[in-house]
Motif scaffolding. Structure first.
Motif, PDB file in Angstrom:
ATOM      1  N   ARG A  60       0.832  -1.212   0.000  1.00 31.43           N
ATOM      2  CA  ARG A  60       0.000   0.000   0.000  1.00 31.43           C
ATOM      3  C   ARG A  60       0.863   1.258   0.000  1.00 31.43           C
ATOM      4  NH1 ARG A  60      -0.199   3.960   3.247  1.00 31.43           N
ATOM      5  NH2 ARG A  60      -2.438   4.051   3.623  1.00 31.43           N
ATOM      6  N   ASN A  61       2.021   1.183   0.660  1.00 36.24           N
ATOM      7  CA  ASN A  61       2.910   2.348   0.669  1.00 36.24           C
ATOM      8  C   ASN A  61       3.473   2.646  -0.723  1.00 36.24           C
ATOM      9  OD1 ASN A  61       2.451   2.646   3.373  1.00 36.24           O
ATOM     10  ND2 ASN A  61       4.473   1.956   4.044  1.00 36.24           N
ATOM     11  N   ALA A  62       3.738   1.583  -1.485  1.00 35.31           N
ATOM     12  CA  ALA A  62       4.256   1.789  -2.846  1.00 35.31           C
ATOM     13  C   ALA A  62       3.194   2.480  -3.702  1.00 35.31           C
ATOM     14  CB  ALA A  62       4.668   0.455  -3.461  1.00 35.31           C
ATOM     15  N   ILE A  63       1.944   2.029  -3.577  1.00 38.57           N
ATOM     16  CA  ILE A  63       0.861   2.665  -4.350  1.00 38.57           C
ATOM     17  C   ILE A  63       0.706   4.119  -3.911  1.00 38.57           C
ATOM     18  CG2 ILE A  63      -1.618   2.622  -4.861  1.00 38.57           C
ATOM     19  CD1 ILE A  63      -1.561  -0.413  -4.398  1.00 38.57           C
ATOM     20  N   GLN A  64       0.747   4.327  -2.607  1.00 37.76           N
ATOM     21  CA  GLN A  64       0.589   5.693  -2.079  1.00 37.76           C
ATOM     22  C   GLN A  64       1.702   6.605  -2.592  1.00 37.76           C
ATOM     23  OE1 GLN A  64      -1.499   6.517   1.317  1.00 37.76           O
ATOM     24  NE2 GLN A  64      -1.504   8.357   0.061  1.00 37.76           N
ATOM     25  N   TYR A  65       2.922   6.089  -2.589  1.00 43.75           N
ATOM     26  CA  TYR A  65       4.055   6.899  -3.027  1.00 43.75           C
ATOM     27  C   TYR A  65       3.873   7.323  -4.483  1.00 43.75           C
ATOM     28  CZ  TYR A  65       8.746   8.308  -4.331  1.00 43.75           C
ATOM     29  OH  TYR A  65       9.819   9.018  -4.814  1.00 43.75           O
ATOM     30  N   VAL A  66       3.555   6.356  -5.351  1.00 45.26           N
ATOM     31  CA  VAL A  66       3.421   6.660  -6.779  1.00 45.26           C
ATOM     32  C   VAL A  66       2.252   7.619  -6.991  1.00 45.26           C
ATOM     33  CG1 VAL A  66       2.884   5.653  -9.043  1.00 45.26           C
ATOM     34  CG2 VAL A  66       4.529   4.523  -7.535  1.00 45.26           C
ATOM     35  N   HIS A  67       1.140   7.347  -6.342  1.00 45.96           N
ATOM     36  CA  HIS A  67      -0.019   8.243  -6.469  1.00 45.96           C
ATOM     37  C   HIS A  67       0.335   9.675  -6.078  1.00 45.96           C
ATOM     38  CE1 HIS A  67      -3.405  10.450  -4.676  1.00 45.96           C
ATOM     39  NE2 HIS A  67      -4.053  10.036  -5.741  1.00 45.96           N
ATOM     40  N   GLU A 125       3.233  11.159  -5.813  1.00 47.67           N
ATOM     41  CA  GLU A 125       4.211  11.800  -6.700  1.00 47.67           C
ATOM     42  C   GLU A 125       3.524  12.301  -7.975  1.00 47.67           C
ATOM     43  OE1 GLU A 125       7.642  12.476  -6.134  1.00 47.67           O
ATOM     44  OE2 GLU A 125       6.803  12.079  -4.144  1.00 47.67           O
ATOM     45  N   VAL A 126       2.555  11.521  -8.484  1.00 46.34           N
ATOM     46  CA  VAL A 126       1.824  11.968  -9.675  1.00 46.34           C
ATOM     47  C   VAL A 126       1.045  13.243  -9.347  1.00 46.34           C
ATOM     48  CG1 VAL A 126      -0.009  11.410 -11.335  1.00 46.34           C
ATOM     49  CG2 VAL A 126       1.619   9.639 -10.658  1.00 46.34           C
ATOM     50  N   VAL A 127       0.368  13.239  -8.213  1.00 43.18           N
ATOM     51  CA  VAL A 127      -0.440  14.406  -7.835  1.00 43.18           C
ATOM     52  C   VAL A 127       0.454  15.640  -7.666  1.00 43.18           C
ATOM     53  CG1 VAL A 127      -1.875  15.376  -5.997  1.00 43.18           C
ATOM     54  CG2 VAL A 127      -2.335  13.069  -6.865  1.00 43.18           C
ATOM     55  N   LYS A 128       1.593  15.454  -6.997  1.00 43.94           N
ATOM     56  CA  LYS A 128       2.529  16.586  -6.825  1.00 43.94           C
ATOM     57  C   LYS A 128       2.981  17.106  -8.187  1.00 43.94           C
ATOM     58  CE  LYS A 128       4.740  14.741  -2.787  1.00 43.94           C
ATOM     59  NZ  LYS A 128       5.996  14.102  -2.351  1.00 43.94           N
ATOM     60  N   GLY A 129       3.327  16.184  -9.079  1.00 43.14           N
ATOM     61  CA  GLY A 129       3.790  16.567 -10.411  1.00 43.14           C
ATOM     62  C   GLY A 129       2.706  17.282 -11.202  1.00 43.14           C
ATOM     63  N   MET A 130       1.480  16.794 -11.111  1.00 41.64           N
ATOM     64  CA  MET A 130       0.364  17.437 -11.818  1.00 41.64           C
ATOM     65  C   MET A 130       0.168  18.853 -11.296  1.00 41.64           C
ATOM     66  SD  MET A 130      -2.428  14.302 -12.027  1.00 41.64           S
ATOM     67  CE  MET A 130      -3.587  15.063 -13.194  1.00 41.64           C
ATOM     68  N   ASN A 131       0.213  18.991  -9.988  1.00 43.04           N
ATOM     69  CA  ASN A 131       0.003  20.315  -9.402  1.00 43.04           C
ATOM     70  C   ASN A 131       1.121  21.282  -9.745  1.00 43.04           C
ATOM     71  OD1 ASN A 131      -2.525  20.022  -8.215  1.00 43.04           O
ATOM     72  ND2 ASN A 131      -1.663  18.973  -6.421  1.00 43.04           N
ATOM     73  N   GLY A 156       3.250  -5.280 -12.822  1.00 42.29           N
ATOM     74  CA  GLY A 156       2.807  -3.913 -13.099  1.00 42.29           C
ATOM     75  C   GLY A 156       4.016  -3.006 -13.263  1.00 42.29           C
ATOM     76  N   LYS A 157       3.978  -2.117 -14.261  1.00 41.29           N
ATOM     77  CA  LYS A 157       5.078  -1.159 -14.420  1.00 41.29           C
ATOM     78  C   LYS A 157       4.664   0.178 -13.823  1.00 41.29           C
ATOM     79  CE  LYS A 157       8.156  -0.837 -17.821  1.00 41.29           C
ATOM     80  NZ  LYS A 157       8.784  -0.850 -19.160  1.00 41.29           N
ATOM     81  N   VAL A 158       5.590   0.778 -13.090  1.00 45.34           N
ATOM     82  CA  VAL A 158       5.292   2.057 -12.443  1.00 45.34           C
ATOM     83  C   VAL A 158       4.917   3.114 -13.481  1.00 45.34           C
ATOM     84  CG1 VAL A 158       6.305   3.935 -11.093  1.00 45.34           C
ATOM     85  CG2 VAL A 158       6.666   1.560 -10.386  1.00 45.34           C
ATOM     86  N   SER A 159       5.641   3.138 -14.606  1.00 44.89           N
ATOM     87  CA  SER A 159       5.380   4.198 -15.601  1.00 44.89           C
ATOM     88  C   SER A 159       3.953   4.092 -16.153  1.00 44.89           C
ATOM     89  CB  SER A 159       6.401   4.127 -16.735  1.00 44.89           C
ATOM     90  OG  SER A 159       6.355   2.864 -17.367  1.00 44.89           O
ATOM     91  N   TRP A 160       3.467   2.868 -16.357  1.00 46.89           N
ATOM     92  CA  TRP A 160       2.084   2.715 -16.842  1.00 46.89           C
ATOM     93  C   TRP A 160       1.096   3.205 -15.792  1.00 46.89           C
ATOM     94  CZ3 TRP A 160       2.770  -3.195 -18.112  1.00 46.89           C
ATOM     95  CH2 TRP A 160       3.673  -3.335 -19.180  1.00 46.89           C
ATOM     96  N   SER A 161       1.413   2.908 -14.546  1.00 51.32           N
ATOM     97  CA  SER A 161       0.509   3.344 -13.476  1.00 51.32           C
ATOM     98  C   SER A 161       0.517   4.857 -13.332  1.00 51.32           C
ATOM     99  CB  SER A 161       0.899   2.672 -12.151  1.00 51.32           C
ATOM    100  OG  SER A 161       0.570   1.295 -12.215  1.00 51.32           O
ATOM    101  N   VAL A 162       1.698   5.464 -13.520  1.00 52.36           N
ATOM    102  CA  VAL A 162       1.784   6.927 -13.479  1.00 52.36           C
ATOM    103  C   VAL A 162       0.826   7.516 -14.515  1.00 52.36           C
ATOM    104  CG1 VAL A 162       3.284   8.892 -14.043  1.00 52.36           C
ATOM    105  CG2 VAL A 162       4.135   7.040 -12.575  1.00 52.36           C
ATOM    106  N   ARG A 163       0.890   6.978 -15.717  1.00 54.51           N
ATOM    107  CA  ARG A 163       0.005   7.500 -16.765  1.00 54.51           C
ATOM    108  C   ARG A 163      -1.464   7.178 -16.465  1.00 54.51           C
ATOM    109  NH1 ARG A 163       0.689   7.169 -23.388  1.00 54.51           N
ATOM    110  NH2 ARG A 163      -0.945   8.695 -23.771  1.00 54.51           N
ATOM    111  N   GLY A 164      -1.694   5.971 -15.901  1.00 56.37           N
ATOM    112  CA  GLY A 164      -3.064   5.598 -15.539  1.00 56.37           C
ATOM    113  C   GLY A 164      -3.657   6.543 -14.505  1.00 56.37           C
ATOM    114  N   ILE A 165      -2.848   6.908 -13.519  1.00 52.79           N
ATOM    115  CA  ILE A 165      -3.338   7.820 -12.476  1.00 52.79           C
ATOM    116  C   ILE A 165      -3.568   9.212 -13.074  1.00 52.79           C
ATOM    117  CG2 ILE A 165      -2.716   8.976 -10.314  1.00 52.79           C
ATOM    118  CD1 ILE A 165      -1.067   6.351  -9.666  1.00 52.79           C
TER     119      ILE A 165
END
Ligand SMILES: [Zn+2]
Length: 415
Positions: free
Chosen positions: A264-271, A273-279, A304-313
């Motif tokens: 869950r921490n890995a998902i939280q971290y990636v999520h 980071e995407v939100v920070k980057g978007m903002n 699962g690849k992190v980069s795909w999840s980044v784009r998915g989020i």
């Protein structure tokens, strides 16, 4: 590499190999005196009580008869309930085999839309699933309409559902994650949680793999924050036994907590980071390049690849528009590719550049260049050969099972 092979075998089983095709005939795993697991790619569970049995997930239609045979050797009592942790094909393929007169079938409410969605877009998904799992394309019948799925559950619930059978209480919680209809079954008496595919054994043995927050075959957004919340729900139950849709049982609360927390921490971290980057105004491709799991997370990207999840989020939150006025219109960048080839004086310099990019360790730009040339001349031999070489290079260096599947698909298409 062996990890990829084991995951590949694993998925082959889950998408249709029969049990006989495996080297060792599968055996029932006895979790306790009352809980049995048939590990046929997707796990099928039988919970026995004095008043009848409960089946949790049913496998693919291909392996379901074998799973049933194995589990019925443990208990022949009537099946009072079938619980579906979610509506994916590798969990619901054996419903009709287990269903008896009076059997209740339980799923979470969103099961209905999940099945309608998959049925509605059957023709779209067929080639994508075939490519992902390296199998022949399933036959697509006439369109069943927007609401044409066969819905078998007799009990649907929103947040929580409870029943008691033979003195054993079953609590079902809505835990959206890999799918919106995911549920977790909790049996307090046995301190056992059935988590479905919200946590799975892909990438086992340790370290395990990051999940697919977006799956390449095509999915609606898998909401990362929901998934995290769902894992927290399971952690709060303090299970001593964790049983997932794929992979081995995990025993002991300390180990379960360690693995689920890391996940869950890995998902939280990636999520986050995407939100920070978007903002901060970063575009999706920059974030796909920048966001990496922290070394402390100790996970692979074999499933699962992190980069795909980044784009998915990112796309899940924002949709497709990237603020560039040229992307507002119907004409894609590829509409000017033939003009670029003409300006370059023909395909040859671009094919040369593609091969140079490949040699310089930039295979993705090499692929883009072959796209440009093939838009001008789809049968250009030099471009097709450069593309083939590049795809084979990518396949050779991939550690991700699904990426390999789509590269293989691209290789066949190029050939
Ligand atoms: Zn599954």
């Amino acid at each position: 590499m062996s990890r990829i092979i084991s995951v590949a075998l694993f998925l082959c089983v889950s998408v249709g190999m029969t049990a006989q095709a495996q080297q060792d005939p599968p055996k029932v795993v006895k979790i306790s005196d009352s809980i049995y697991m048939a590990p046929l790619g997707a796990n099928v569970y039988l919970v026995t009580t004095q008043a009848g049995n409960v089946v949790i997930d049913t496998g693919t239609s291909a392996v379901a008869p074998d799973a049933r045979k194995l589990l019925q050797a443990e208990s022949h009592s009537p099946v009072k309930y079938i619980i579906l942790t979610h509506g994916h094909a590798d969990h619901i393929g054996g419903i009709s085999l287990w269903k008896e007169a009076g059997t209740q079938i339980i799923a979470q409410n969103s099961y209905v839309e999940l099945l309608n969605y998959v049925t509605r877009l059957e023709g779209f998904f067929a080639p994508r699933n075939a490519a992902a799992f390296n199998r022949p394309q399933a036959e697509v019948g006439t369109w069943a309409g927007n609401y044409g799925a066969k819905i078998e559950p007799t009990i649907l619930f929103d947040q929580k559902y409870e029943f008691t059978l033979g003195g054993v209480q079953f609590q079902l919680f809505s835990t959206p994650g890999e799918t919106p209809d995911h549920l977790t079954v909790w049996i307090p008496k046995y301190k056992t949680a059935f988590i479905g595919d919200n946590y799975n054994g892909f990438g086992e043995p340790e370290p395990m793999s990051f999940p697919n927050i977006y799956a390449l075959r095509g999915t609606k957004p898998r909401w990362a924050l929901d998934w995290i919340h769902s894992i927290d729900t399971v952690l709060a139950l303090k299970p001593e036994v964790l049983l997932s849709g794929h992979g081995e049982p995990i025993v002991g609360n300390a180990e379960i907590t360690r693995r689920l927390t890391r996940f869950r921490n890995a998902i939280q971290y990636v999520h986050d980071e995407v939100v920070k980057g978007m903002n901060s105004g970063k575009d999706v491709f920059t974030l796909m390049q920048e966001i990496k799991l922290p070394p402390s997370s100790d996970m692979t990207e074999s499933f699962g690849k992190v980069s795909w999840s980044v784009r998915g989020i990112y796309d899940g939150y924002a949709g497709w528009f990237d603020m560039n006025p040229s992307t507002m219109y119907e004409s894609p960048p590829s509409s000017v590719y033939p003009d670029l080839v003409r300006l370059a004086g023909g395909p040859d310099p671009l094919v040369r550049l593609a091969l140079e990019k490949l040699d310089a360790g930039n295979p993705v730009e090499s692929l883009h260049l072959t796209d440009v040339v093939l838009a001008y001349d789809p049968g250009n031999n030099a471009a097709l050969n450069a593309r083939l070489k590049t795809l084979e290079h990518l396949r050779e260096h991939s550690e991700n099972y699904l990426e390999v599947g789509y590269l293989e698909y691209g290789i066949q298409a190029t050939k």
